[in-house]
Design a protein around this motif. Structure first.
Motif, mmCIF file in Angstrom:
data_model
loop_
_atom_site.group_PDB
_atom_site.id
_atom_site.type_symbol
_atom_site.label_atom_id
_atom_site.label_comp_id
_atom_site.label_asym_id
_atom_site.label_seq_id
_atom_site.Cartn_x
_atom_site.Cartn_y
_atom_site.Cartn_z
ATOM 1 N N ALA A 63 21.106 8.792 9.615
ATOM 2 C CA ALA A 63 19.703 8.902 9.996
ATOM 3 C C ALA A 63 18.850 8.472 8.811
ATOM 4 C CB ALA A 63 19.372 10.334 10.406
ATOM 5 N N PRO A 64 17.920 7.553 8.994
ATOM 6 C CA PRO A 64 17.140 7.052 7.868
ATOM 7 C C PRO A 64 16.211 8.099 7.282
ATOM 8 C CG PRO A 64 16.233 6.263 9.933
ATOM 9 C CD PRO A 64 17.522 6.957 10.268
ATOM 10 N N GLY A 65 16.208 8.175 5.963
ATOM 11 C CA GLY A 65 15.262 9.032 5.266
ATOM 12 C C GLY A 65 15.565 10.509 5.323
ATOM 13 N N GLU A 66 16.721 10.908 5.827
ATOM 14 C CA GLU A 66 17.030 12.333 5.892
ATOM 15 C C GLU A 66 18.543 12.499 5.957
ATOM 16 O OE1 GLU A 66 16.766 13.794 10.305
ATOM 17 O OE2 GLU A 66 14.984 12.611 9.863
ATOM 18 N N HIS A 67 18.998 13.727 5.724
ATOM 19 C CA HIS A 67 20.416 14.025 5.850
ATOM 20 C C HIS A 67 20.724 14.252 7.322
ATOM 21 C CE1 HIS A 67 20.879 14.250 1.538
ATOM 22 N NE2 HIS A 67 19.852 15.087 1.468
ATOM 23 N N GLY A 68 21.723 13.612 7.806
ATOM 24 C CA GLY A 68 22.080 13.736 9.213
ATOM 25 C C GLY A 68 22.552 12.400 9.751
ATOM 26 N N TYR A 69 22.863 12.398 11.044
ATOM 27 C CA TYR A 69 23.452 11.218 11.653
ATOM 28 C C TYR A 69 22.831 10.953 13.016
ATOM 29 C CZ TYR A 69 27.023 11.730 8.073
ATOM 30 O OH TYR A 69 27.667 11.846 6.871
ATOM 31 N N ILE A 70 22.920 9.697 13.421
ATOM 32 C CA ILE A 70 22.583 9.277 14.774
ATOM 33 C C ILE A 70 23.914 9.039 15.476
ATOM 34 C CG2 ILE A 70 21.456 7.531 16.193
ATOM 35 C CD1 ILE A 70 19.663 6.920 13.728
ATOM 36 N N ASP A 71 24.156 9.739 16.568
ATOM 37 C CA ASP A 71 25.461 9.639 17.223
ATOM 38 C C ASP A 71 25.784 8.198 17.630
ATOM 39 O OD1 ASP A 71 25.679 12.338 16.904
ATOM 40 O OD2 ASP A 71 25.236 12.843 18.988
ATOM 41 N N HIS A 72 24.831 7.553 18.327
ATOM 42 C CA HIS A 72 25.103 6.219 18.854
ATOM 43 C C HIS A 72 23.827 5.375 18.804
ATOM 44 C CE1 HIS A 72 28.581 8.326 20.515
ATOM 45 N NE2 HIS A 72 27.721 9.172 21.052
ATOM 46 N N ALA A 73 23.997 4.076 18.541
ATOM 47 C CA ALA A 73 22.891 3.114 18.587
ATOM 48 C C ALA A 73 23.347 1.920 19.401
ATOM 49 C CB ALA A 73 22.485 2.683 17.180
ATOM 50 N N LEU A 74 22.575 1.563 20.425
ATOM 51 C CA LEU A 74 22.936 0.491 21.341
ATOM 52 C C LEU A 74 21.896 -0.615 21.208
ATOM 53 C CD1 LEU A 74 25.144 -0.065 23.451
ATOM 54 C CD2 LEU A 74 23.645 0.944 25.173
ATOM 55 N N LEU A 75 22.343 -1.787 20.732
ATOM 56 C CA LEU A 75 21.458 -2.928 20.498
ATOM 57 C C LEU A 75 21.744 -4.008 21.527
ATOM 58 C CD1 LEU A 75 19.449 -4.510 18.587
ATOM 59 C CD2 LEU A 75 21.493 -5.329 17.386
ATOM 60 N N ALA A 76 20.704 -4.495 22.186
ATOM 61 C CA ALA A 76 20.831 -5.610 23.127
ATOM 62 C C ALA A 76 19.522 -6.373 23.134
ATOM 63 C CB ALA A 76 21.171 -5.120 24.526
ATOM 64 N N GLY A 77 19.587 -7.669 22.866
ATOM 65 C CA GLY A 77 18.356 -8.438 22.769
ATOM 66 C C GLY A 77 17.494 -7.897 21.646
ATOM 67 N N TYR A 78 16.243 -7.608 21.956
ATOM 68 C CA TYR A 78 15.326 -7.066 20.964
ATOM 69 C C TYR A 78 14.970 -5.615 21.297
ATOM 70 C CZ TYR A 78 15.160 -11.796 19.319
ATOM 71 O OH TYR A 78 15.531 -13.022 18.820
ATOM 72 N N ARG A 79 15.950 -4.893 21.830
ATOM 73 C CA ARG A 79 15.770 -3.477 22.140
ATOM 74 C C ARG A 79 16.908 -2.672 21.533
ATOM 75 N NH1 ARG A 79 12.708 -2.541 27.900
ATOM 76 N NH2 ARG A 79 10.877 -3.760 27.300
ATOM 77 N N LEU A 80 16.545 -1.499 21.024
ATOM 78 C CA LEU A 80 17.496 -0.616 20.368
ATOM 79 C C LEU A 80 17.360 0.780 20.967
ATOM 80 C CD1 LEU A 80 19.575 -0.039 18.091
ATOM 81 C CD2 LEU A 80 17.614 0.430 16.589
ATOM 82 N N ALA A 81 18.461 1.292 21.519
ATOM 83 C CA ALA A 81 18.478 2.642 22.086
ATOM 84 C C ALA A 81 19.291 3.552 21.184
ATOM 85 C CB ALA A 81 19.084 2.616 23.489
ATOM 86 N N LEU A 82 18.690 4.654 20.753
ATOM 87 C CA LEU A 82 19.382 5.675 19.974
ATOM 88 C C LEU A 82 19.754 6.814 20.913
ATOM 89 C CD1 LEU A 82 17.094 5.834 16.796
ATOM 90 C CD2 LEU A 82 18.974 4.260 17.309
ATOM 91 N N VAL A 83 21.001 7.258 20.825
ATOM 92 C CA VAL A 83 21.495 8.267 21.754
ATOM 93 C C VAL A 83 22.110 9.431 20.981
ATOM 94 C CG1 VAL A 83 23.048 8.764 23.683
ATOM 95 C CG2 VAL A 83 21.956 6.508 23.511
ATOM 96 N N GLY A 84 21.601 10.628 21.231
ATOM 97 C CA GLY A 84 22.207 11.850 20.733
ATOM 98 C C GLY A 84 22.909 12.540 21.883
ATOM 99 N N SER A 85 23.800 13.491 21.596
ATOM 100 C CA SER A 85 24.572 14.098 22.678
ATOM 101 C C SER A 85 24.723 15.604 22.467
ATOM 102 C CB SER A 85 25.952 13.447 22.777
ATOM 103 O OG SER A 85 26.663 13.548 21.555
ATOM 104 N N MET A 86 24.912 16.308 23.590
ATOM 105 C CA MET A 86 25.167 17.739 23.586
ATOM 106 C C MET A 86 26.231 18.041 24.637
ATOM 107 S SD MET A 86 21.279 19.302 23.438
ATOM 108 C CE MET A 86 21.831 20.971 23.079
ATOM 109 N N LEU A 87 26.925 19.137 24.469
ATOM 110 C CA LEU A 87 27.915 19.610 25.437
ATOM 111 C C LEU A 87 27.490 21.008 25.880
ATOM 112 C CD1 LEU A 87 30.652 18.901 26.790
ATOM 113 C CD2 LEU A 87 31.772 20.126 24.910
#
Length: 323
Positions: free
Chosen positions: A187-211
């Motif tokens: 994760a930019p600028g902080e401690h932590g992580y982004i679970d998933h990043a999906l890039l297609a064309g000029y769009r970026l989707a960030l996805v976090g998850s829970m159970l």
């Protein structure tokens, strides 16, 4: 809603692009590239002083292992020259992106184009692309795997992230040859992580998850409620805002997906509190797996040139992955 601004964005060159080396370049390759670039840009040899400073800064960062790692984790944002308007310095040779890039004349609609063969920008017929990411790496649709981080809840985290990877692979990547999935990003600028990043064309989707258990959860835009219990989802919104700043050429949005223990994609059911608009301006909506796939497909395929792999953006994403 598409949040592209009307002004055209120009992606600033990364340190790797300035030296003309791939992101996995060795120390020897970086030194050799610096010597060549320094000779070409040094003012004593007729070069431009501003370009020489860029070359020198790039070498100083990439030749220091610690500084290079920090630079990669910042998605290549540190030290990049920009004008007051936010674009790269004139003459830097940056690539035009964002709303200035349109689908080619005569092509079908954006949704149909999303299923076509991946188009690399810049083309691998040029030296710019191969100097940023090797073609063999750019062709891979999945980068990284869910990794054990810490000792508490690792099993649950791995399970939910693996489910998200499987779902995105089967229902997004299989239909969109241009889509690239990165797992376990810093994760930019902080401690932590982004679970998933999906890039297609000029769009970026960030996805976090829970159970979470099956049943009906009420979402009010901030927290989930079930049987008097309050569950706060991961704080993904700050990462979405920061990534939008770091990738002005992209339209960045986020989702938090809720998985059920038995893998039913329609569970848990997310009910919306009165007054909450699920189609409104929520920066990071909470959805189950079935709704996540529907919304991601619509978001990614309806953007400009969804069949495009923007190589400089992919290179910066790969630099920010956990390792």
């Amino acid at each position: 809603m598409d949040r592209f601004r009307k002004a055209a964005f120009v992606t600033p060159l990364s340190h790797y692009e300035i030296l003309g080396v791939p992101t996995n370049a060795t120390e020897r390759q970086i030194k050799a590239a610096y010597r060549k670039a320094a000779r070409a840009t040094h003012p004593d040899h007729g070069g431009d002083a501003a370009h020489f400073r860029e070359v020198t800064l790039a070498f100083e960062v990439l030749s220091d292992p610690r500084a290079r790692l920090e630079y990669d984790r910042s998605y290549g944002s540190a030290g990049q020259p920009r004008t007051a308007g936010g674009t790269a310095c004139a003459g830097s040779g940056s690539y035009a992106a964002g709303p200035a890039f349109t689908t080619r004349t005569g092509q079908p609609g954006a949704r149909a184009a999303a299923t076509g063969p991946a188009v690399y920008v810049p083309s691998y017929d040029s030296v710019e692309a191969s100097a940023t990411v090797p073609l063999s790496l750019a062709r891979q649709q999945i980068h990284g795997v869910p990794r054990k981080r810490g000792i508490f809840g690792a099993s649950s985290r791995l399970q939910r992230e693996a489910r998200a990877v499987a779902r995105l692979s089967q229902q997004i990547l299989a239909d969109m040859p241009s889509a690239r999935l990165g797992n376990g990003l810093h994760a930019p600028g902080e401690h932590g992580y982004i679970d998933h990043a999906l890039l297609a064309g000029y769009r970026l989707a960030l996805v976090g998850s829970m159970l979470l258990p099956r049943g009906i959860f009420r979402w009010d835009g901030r927290t989930l409620h079930k049987d008097g219990r309050v569950v706060e989802p991961p704080r993904l919104a700050p990462a979405v805002r920061r990534m939008q700043d770091l990738f002005p050429e992209l339209n960045v949005q986020g989702w938090t997906v809720i998985h059920s223990p038995d893998g039913n994609v329609h569970e848990p059911v997310i009910d919306y509190a009165r007054g909450y608009d699920p189609g409104g301006q929520s920066l990071v909506p909470v959805v189950n797996a079935a709704r996540l796939v529907r919304e991601l497909k619509q978001f990614l395929s309806s953007g400009p040139a969804p069949d495009t792999v923007h190589v400089p953006s992919l290179a910066r994403l790969l630099g920010g992955m956990h390792r």
